[in-house]
Design a protein around this motif. Sequence first.
Motif, PDB file in Angstrom:
ATOM      1  N   THR A  29       0.823  -1.205   0.000  1.00 52.31           N
ATOM      2  CA  THR A  29       0.000   0.000   0.000  1.00 52.31           C
ATOM      3  C   THR A  29       0.859   1.258   0.000  1.00 52.31           C
ATOM      4  N   ILE A  30       1.855   1.302   0.861  1.00 49.44           N
ATOM      5  CA  ILE A  30       2.712   2.487   0.979  1.00 49.44           C
ATOM      6  C   ILE A  30       3.602   2.639  -0.244  1.00 49.44           C
ATOM      7  N   ARG A  31       4.206   1.564  -0.661  1.00 46.11           N
ATOM      8  CA  ARG A  31       5.141   1.601  -1.793  1.00 46.11           C
ATOM      9  C   ARG A  31       4.461   2.050  -3.084  1.00 46.11           C
ATOM     10  N   ASN A  32       3.215   1.667  -3.277  1.00 48.83           N
ATOM     11  CA  ASN A  32       2.523   1.942  -4.545  1.00 48.83           C
ATOM     12  C   ASN A  32       1.582   3.133  -4.478  1.00 48.83           C
ATOM     13  N   SER A  33       1.729   3.980  -3.471  1.00 49.48           N
ATOM     14  CA  SER A  33       0.858   5.149  -3.322  1.00 49.48           C
ATOM     15  C   SER A  33       1.686   6.426  -3.445  1.00 49.48           C
ATOM     16  N   ASP A  34       1.810   6.910  -4.651  1.00 47.69           N
ATOM     17  CA  ASP A  34       2.593   8.113  -4.883  1.00 47.69           C
ATOM     18  C   ASP A  34       2.080   9.312  -4.088  1.00 47.69           C
ATOM     19  N   SER A  35       0.774   9.339  -3.835  1.00 50.82           N
ATOM     20  CA  SER A  35       0.196  10.474  -3.111  1.00 50.82           C
ATOM     21  C   SER A  35       0.734  10.574  -1.679  1.00 50.82           C
ATOM     22  N   LEU A  36       1.213   9.467  -1.125  1.00 51.00           N
ATOM     23  CA  LEU A  36       1.800   9.501   0.219  1.00 51.00           C
ATOM     24  C   LEU A  36       3.193  10.127   0.209  1.00 51.00           C
ATOM     25  N   TRP A  37       3.903  10.004  -0.890  1.00 53.75           N
ATOM     26  CA  TRP A  37       5.283  10.467  -0.976  1.00 53.75           C
ATOM     27  C   TRP A  37       5.393  11.902  -1.478  1.00 53.75           C
ATOM     28  N   LYS A  38       4.420  12.352  -2.249  1.00 52.61           N
ATOM     29  CA  LYS A  38       4.496  13.672  -2.874  1.00 52.61           C
ATOM     30  C   LYS A  38       4.692  14.819  -1.873  1.00 52.61           C
ATOM     31  N   PRO A  39       3.913  14.907  -0.780  1.00 54.47           N
ATOM     32  CA  PRO A  39       4.122  16.027   0.149  1.00 54.47           C
ATOM     33  C   PRO A  39       5.530  16.064   0.740  1.00 54.47           C
ATOM     34  N   HIS A  40       6.091  14.897   1.007  1.00 53.10           N
ATOM     35  CA  HIS A  40       7.448  14.837   1.551  1.00 53.10           C
ATOM     36  C   HIS A  40       8.456  15.307   0.508  1.00 53.10           C
ATOM     37  N   CYS A  41       8.207  14.941  -0.740  1.00 55.89           N
ATOM     38  CA  CYS A  41       9.077  15.375  -1.840  1.00 55.89           C
ATOM     39  C   CYS A  41       9.035  16.889  -1.993  1.00 55.89           C
ATOM     40  N   LEU A  42       7.857  17.455  -1.881  1.00 55.38           N
ATOM     41  CA  LEU A  42       7.724  18.906  -2.038  1.00 55.38           C
ATOM     42  C   LEU A  42       8.446  19.648  -0.917  1.00 55.38           C
ATOM     43  N   THR A  43       8.507  19.055   0.258  1.00 51.80           N
ATOM     44  CA  THR A  43       9.275  19.642   1.361  1.00 51.80           C
ATOM     45  C   THR A  43      10.769  19.612   1.031  1.00 51.80           C
ATOM     46  N   VAL A  44      11.228  18.484   0.524  1.00 51.93           N
ATOM     47  CA  VAL A  44      12.642  18.343   0.135  1.00 51.93           C
ATOM     48  C   VAL A  44      12.968  19.286  -1.024  1.00 51.93           C
ATOM     49  N   ARG A  45      11.984  19.542  -1.868  1.00 54.66           N
ATOM     50  CA  ARG A  45      12.172  20.406  -3.043  1.00 54.66           C
ATOM     51  C   ARG A  45      12.586  21.820  -2.646  1.00 54.66           C
ATOM     52  N   ALA A  46      12.233  22.247  -1.446  1.00 56.94           N
ATOM     53  CA  ALA A  46      12.634  23.574  -0.984  1.00 56.94           C
ATOM     54  C   ALA A  46      14.154  23.719  -1.003  1.00 56.94           C
ATOM     55  N   VAL A  47      14.854  22.624  -0.807  1.00 58.22           N
ATOM     56  CA  VAL A  47      16.326  22.645  -0.796  1.00 58.22           C
ATOM     57  C   VAL A  47      16.893  22.126  -2.116  1.00 58.22           C
ATOM     58  N   CYS A  48      16.243  21.150  -2.708  1.00 62.43           N
ATOM     59  CA  CYS A  48      16.762  20.483  -3.921  1.00 62.43           C
ATOM     60  C   CYS A  48      15.814  20.671  -5.109  1.00 62.43           C
ATOM     61  N   GLN A  49      15.446  21.903  -5.402  1.00 61.74           N
ATOM     62  CA  GLN A  49      14.469  22.157  -6.456  1.00 61.74           C
ATOM     63  C   GLN A  49      14.942  21.645  -7.813  1.00 61.74           C
ATOM     64  N   ARG A  50      16.155  21.967  -8.195  1.00 65.10           N
ATOM     65  CA  ARG A  50      16.676  21.542  -9.494  1.00 65.10           C
ATOM     66  C   ARG A  50      16.701  20.030  -9.621  1.00 65.10           C
ATOM     67  N   GLU A  51      17.174  19.352  -8.585  1.00 68.79           N
ATOM     68  CA  GLU A  51      17.285  17.901  -8.621  1.00 68.79           C
ATOM     69  C   GLU A  51      15.911  17.234  -8.735  1.00 68.79           C
ATOM     70  N   ILE A  52      14.959  17.720  -7.964  1.00 70.81           N
ATOM     71  CA  ILE A  52      13.622  17.125  -7.990  1.00 70.81           C
ATOM     72  C   ILE A  52      12.921  17.422  -9.307  1.00 70.81           C
ATOM     73  N   ASP A  53      13.063  18.647  -9.808  1.00 69.28           N
ATOM     74  CA  ASP A  53      12.455  18.971 -11.102  1.00 69.28           C
ATOM     75  C   ASP A  53      13.033  18.109 -12.217  1.00 69.28           C
TER      76      ASP A  53
END
Length: 159
Positions: free
Chosen positions: A68-92
């Motif tokens: 359930t967790i592994r296959n639910s992208d919606s669970l990971w997206k908010p955490h990614c967006l938090t990391v994006r504050a520091v690694c915007q280029r890498e995440i984009d």
Amino acid sequence: MQKNSKRNNNLRVSDIELNSVDAEKAINESQNNFVELLPLEVTFKIFSQLDIQSLCRASVTCRSWNYTIRNSDSLWKPHCLTVRAVCQREIDDDLENGYSWRVILLRNYQKSKVKHEWLSGRYSNIRSPISLPEKIMCPMDADTWGEILEAELERVEKY
């Protein structure tokens, strides 16, 4: 001949007892597993309240939670967006390359922590590679090091 027959019957009885014990155990485990009992939306709501570390721990609880967790992208997206504050280029870049949110987070989480430490000036007074805390460092590309160097130069110019 009767001894063999009696022994086979004993084996069958013990196999049946073991199978019934296993079945009962599986039923009890299933009843305690809210992922299998609750509607998917409710399960996602519960898991979405977890921080990254707790979400990763929950994913190793059992197979159904992992799936359930592994296959639910919606669970990971908010955490990614938090990391994006520091690694915007890498995440984009990872998004452009079609990686899932989970994979993007796995690829960039540690880097974001290290990069944040560098950009905040934590390592500004380090004079040699020997002084670097090796266990938290991670490989970074030339562009990331360029960003860190620019931040360090700006910090030096202020003083």
